[in-house]
Design an enzyme around this catalytic site. Structure first.
Site, PDB file in Angstrom:
ATOM      1  N   LYS A  60      83.760  39.090  63.837  1.00 21.84           N
ATOM      2  CA  LYS A  60      83.992  37.828  64.538  1.00 21.84           C
ATOM      3  C   LYS A  60      82.737  36.989  64.699  1.00 21.84           C
ATOM      4  O   LYS A  60      82.790  35.791  64.949  1.00 21.84           O
ATOM      5  CB  LYS A  60      84.568  38.120  65.916  1.00 21.84           C
ATOM      6  CG  LYS A  60      85.975  38.670  65.847  1.00 21.84           C
ATOM      7  CD  LYS A  60      86.526  38.809  67.227  1.00 21.84           C
ATOM      8  CE  LYS A  60      87.912  38.206  67.279  1.00 21.84           C
ATOM      9  NZ  LYS A  60      88.257  37.659  68.558  1.00 21.84           N
ATOM     10  N   HIS A  61      81.605  37.634  64.614  1.00 22.41           N
ATOM     11  CA  HIS A  61      80.369  36.883  64.830  1.00 22.41           C
ATOM     12  C   HIS A  61      79.392  37.185  63.696  1.00 22.41           C
ATOM     13  O   HIS A  61      79.618  38.113  62.912  1.00 22.41           O
ATOM     14  CB  HIS A  61      79.733  37.294  66.161  1.00 22.41           C
ATOM     15  CG  HIS A  61      79.354  38.735  66.188  1.00 22.41           C
ATOM     16  ND1 HIS A  61      80.203  39.714  66.650  1.00 22.41           N
ATOM     17  CD2 HIS A  61      78.240  39.380  65.742  1.00 22.41           C
ATOM     18  CE1 HIS A  61      79.615  40.886  66.523  1.00 22.41           C
ATOM     19  NE2 HIS A  61      78.436  40.717  65.971  1.00 22.41           N
ATOM     20  N   GLY A  81      46.277  33.948  71.274  1.00 21.28           N
ATOM     21  CA  GLY A  81      47.530  34.016  72.051  1.00 21.28           C
ATOM     22  C   GLY A  81      47.535  35.277  72.896  1.00 21.28           C
ATOM     23  O   GLY A  81      47.122  36.339  72.426  1.00 21.28           O
ATOM     24  N   MET A 131      59.204  34.617  67.216  1.00 19.36           N
ATOM     25  CA  MET A 131      57.832  34.211  66.881  1.00 19.36           C
ATOM     26  C   MET A 131      57.256  35.069  65.757  1.00 19.36           C
ATOM     27  O   MET A 131      57.925  35.956  65.230  1.00 19.36           O
ATOM     28  CB  MET A 131      56.958  34.309  68.120  1.00 19.36           C
ATOM     29  CG  MET A 131      57.009  33.085  68.999  1.00 19.36           C
ATOM     30  SD  MET A 131      55.747  33.191  70.289  1.00 19.36           S
ATOM     31  CE  MET A 131      55.760  31.509  70.874  1.00 19.36           C
ATOM     32  N   GLY A 132      56.009  34.832  65.432  1.00 18.85           N
ATOM     33  CA  GLY A 132      55.333  35.630  64.409  1.00 18.85           C
ATOM     34  C   GLY A 132      54.398  34.820  63.526  1.00 18.85           C
ATOM     35  O   GLY A 132      53.807  35.338  62.598  1.00 18.85           O
ATOM     36  N   ARG A 133      54.322  33.538  63.784  1.00 20.68           N
ATOM     37  CA  ARG A 133      53.510  32.640  62.940  1.00 20.68           C
ATOM     38  C   ARG A 133      53.910  32.809  61.465  1.00 20.68           C
ATOM     39  O   ARG A 133      55.052  32.534  61.135  1.00 20.68           O
ATOM     40  CB  ARG A 133      52.021  32.910  63.136  1.00 20.68           C
ATOM     41  CG  ARG A 133      51.152  31.710  62.803  1.00 20.68           C
ATOM     42  CD  ARG A 133      49.698  32.018  63.053  1.00 20.68           C
ATOM     43  NE  ARG A 133      49.391  32.117  64.461  1.00 20.68           N
ATOM     44  CZ  ARG A 133      49.048  31.086  65.234  1.00 20.68           C
ATOM     45  NH1 ARG A 133      48.980  29.879  64.713  1.00 20.68           N
ATOM     46  NH2 ARG A 133      48.780  31.251  66.509  1.00 20.68           N
ATOM     47  N   GLY A 157      70.544  45.001  65.285  1.00 14.22           N
ATOM     48  CA  GLY A 157      71.754  44.937  64.459  1.00 14.22           C
ATOM     49  C   GLY A 157      72.015  43.554  63.894  1.00 14.22           C
ATOM     50  O   GLY A 157      73.162  43.110  63.820  1.00 14.22           O
ATOM     51  N   ASP A 201      52.262  39.189  66.888  1.00 13.23           N
ATOM     52  CA  ASP A 201      52.670  38.994  65.490  1.00 13.23           C
ATOM     53  C   ASP A 201      52.525  40.269  64.648  1.00 13.23           C
ATOM     54  O   ASP A 201      53.128  40.366  63.583  1.00 13.23           O
ATOM     55  CB  ASP A 201      51.834  37.876  64.839  1.00 13.23           C
ATOM     56  CG  ASP A 201      51.929  36.565  65.597  1.00 13.23           C
ATOM     57  OD1 ASP A 201      52.898  36.397  66.368  1.00 13.23           O
ATOM     58  OD2 ASP A 201      51.043  35.713  65.434  1.00 13.23           O
ATOM     59  N   ARG A 231      37.004  50.880  82.709  1.00 16.20           N
ATOM     60  CA  ARG A 231      36.920  52.213  83.333  1.00 16.20           C
ATOM     61  C   ARG A 231      36.174  53.198  82.441  1.00 16.20           C
ATOM     62  O   ARG A 231      35.429  54.039  82.941  1.00 16.20           O
ATOM     63  CB  ARG A 231      38.314  52.698  83.714  1.00 16.20           C
ATOM     64  CG  ARG A 231      38.910  51.770  84.797  1.00 16.20           C
ATOM     65  CD  ARG A 231      39.804  52.443  85.772  1.00 16.20           C
ATOM     66  NE  ARG A 231      40.061  51.558  86.898  1.00 16.20           N
ATOM     67  CZ  ARG A 231      41.151  51.564  87.638  1.00 16.20           C
ATOM     68  NH1 ARG A 231      42.123  52.423  87.377  1.00 16.20           N
ATOM     69  NH2 ARG A 231      41.281  50.742  88.653  1.00 16.20           N
TER      70      ARG A 231
HETATM   71  O1  F6P Z   1      49.990  34.426  67.584  1.00 17.82           O
HETATM   72  C1  F6P Z   1      50.909  34.566  68.625  1.00 17.82           C
HETATM   73  C2  F6P Z   1      51.857  33.403  68.661  1.00 17.82           C
HETATM   74  O2  F6P Z   1      52.753  33.593  69.738  1.00 17.82           O
HETATM   75  C3  F6P Z   1      52.623  33.121  67.373  1.00 17.82           C
HETATM   76  O3  F6P Z   1      53.717  33.992  67.187  1.00 17.82           O
HETATM   77  C4  F6P Z   1      53.008  31.682  67.552  1.00 17.82           C
HETATM   78  O4  F6P Z   1      53.215  31.060  66.310  1.00 17.82           O
HETATM   79  C5  F6P Z   1      51.809  31.099  68.252  1.00 17.82           C
HETATM   80  O5  F6P Z   1      51.142  32.194  68.881  1.00 17.82           O
HETATM   81  C6  F6P Z   1      52.122  30.069  69.287  1.00 17.82           C
HETATM   82  O6  F6P Z   1      50.924  29.572  69.767  1.00 17.82           O
HETATM   83  P1  F6P Z   1      50.789  28.689  71.081  1.00 17.82           P
HETATM   84  O7  F6P Z   1      51.044  29.563  72.261  1.00 17.82           O
HETATM   85  O8  F6P Z   1      49.379  28.204  71.031  1.00 17.82           O
HETATM   86  O9  F6P Z   1      51.821  27.630  70.968  1.00 17.82           O
END
Ligand code: F6P
Length: 319
Positions: free
Chosen positions: A214-215, A11, A169-171, A185, A127, A25
């Site tokens: 409130k939220h 990714g 995200m973060g897998r 926060g 990630d 460089r």
């Molecule tokens: O590893 C980076 C990441 O953005 C993850 O956070 C996410 O789960 C995955 O790649 C998404 O992959 P793709 O772009 O192939 O859908």
């Protein structure tokens, strides 16, 4: 050593271009030629490349994405794919390789030790789940994007008295979620590394309501569960107005932050210096303020620990 190859893989991560710029460089400063392979390991297999000079990386320090292109290449996991890649390296007289990417890419980089090709890995993944470095290139930018989005969502959440679940995200890693919840926060954070229950989340919401909040903003790591199912359960258990926002690939784009540009520049530079020092099968990482080398074997076999103090801090500060 006269000629090195560089590629970005997996990714994309903001700062990859700054890392390639630093590699090119530094290499030219050290009188080395540089070949950039296109679309990750696919460029090695298909011999798809471009020669890189000082100007090729002009204007790259602040550009998001990766101008070399990137891909996840299942073919490289096969013996025939690896042989084709090695064949390209030999045919082009390339003496060593620098691989910029996350866990999958660094696993690929480690494979070159089998073929006695000197290789150095550079950790780049939003990630931030690579063992052996405090930070990966791209994480800081992604976390900032998530925090910016959370602040905007808070405005509308509090105007409408709504509960918002924001998926980041973060897998399988909760690093972005944790950082975004602390800096943004968040009222709760749901991550794959820690157990959680709907009852606990609902208790937090009620606790906030009692003191006139409130939220409620709940940051959910994508690997922690199905966000729509979580939202439905919260909605029906509490009769609340609940909305879901999935941030998605917006977190992978944009200009890298100063932190990511600095990190990428330092790691890219150190990767070339390591090759010049005849190091191989290692990754350059950040430890505190210092650059360090870690065996790729160790990198690919381990997972970094999530900082429990930060997890507890998110809970304390969201009371
Ligand atoms: O590893 C980076 C990441 O953005 C993850 O956070 C996410 O789960 C995955 O790649 C998404 O992959 P793709 O772009 O192939 O859908």
């Amino acid at each position: 050593m006269k000629k090195i190859g560089v590629l970005t893989s997996g990714g994309d991560a903001p700062g990859m271009n700054a890392a390639v710029r630093a590699v090119v460089r530094t290499a030219i400063y050290k009188k080395l030629e540089v070949i950039g392979f296109l679309d990750g390991f696919s460029g090695l297999i298909k011999a798809d490349f471009q020669e890189l000079d000082l100007s090729s990386v002009g204007g790259m320090v602040d550009r998001g994405g990766t101008f070399l292109g990137t891909a996840r290449v299942p073919e490289f996991t096969t013996l025939s794919g690896q042989k084709e890649a090695v064949e390209t390296i030999k045919r082009l007289d390339i003496d060593a390789l620098i691989v910029i990417g996350g866990n999958g890419s660094l696993t690929g980089a480690h494979i070159f030790s089998k073929y006695s090709i000197p290789t150095i890995g550079v950790p780049a993944s939003i990630d931030n789940d690579v063992f052996g470095t405090d930070y990966c290139i791209g994480f800081d930018t992604a976390a900032n994007t998530a925090v910016d989005a959370i602040s905007k969502i808070r405005d509308t959440a509090s105007s409408h008295d709504r509960v918002f679940l924001v998926q980041v995200m973060g897998r399988n890693s909760g690093m972005i979620a944790l950082s975004a919840a602390l800096a943004g926060g968040g009222d709760s954070v749901i991550i794959p590394e820690r157990p959680w229950t709907i009852d606990e989340i609902c208790k937090n919401i009620k606790y906030g309501q009692k003191r006139g909040k409130k939220h409620n903003l709940i940051v959910v790591a994508e690997g922690a569960g199905n966000i729509n199912e979580i939202a439905t359960q919260i909605k029906y258990q509490n009769n609340l107005d609940v909305r879901v926002t999935v941030l998605g690939h917006i977190q992978r784009g944009g200009a890298p932050t100063a932190f990511d540009r600095n990190l990428a520049s330092r790691l890219g530079h150190e990767a070339v210096i390591a090759l010049k020092a005849k190091e191989s099968d290692k990754m350059v990482g950040l430890s505190g303020r210092e650059m360090k080398l870690v065996d790729l074997e160790e990198v690919v076999l381990n997972k970094p620990e999530l900082d429990d103090k930060i997890y507890q801090l998110v809970k304390i500060l969201s009371l």
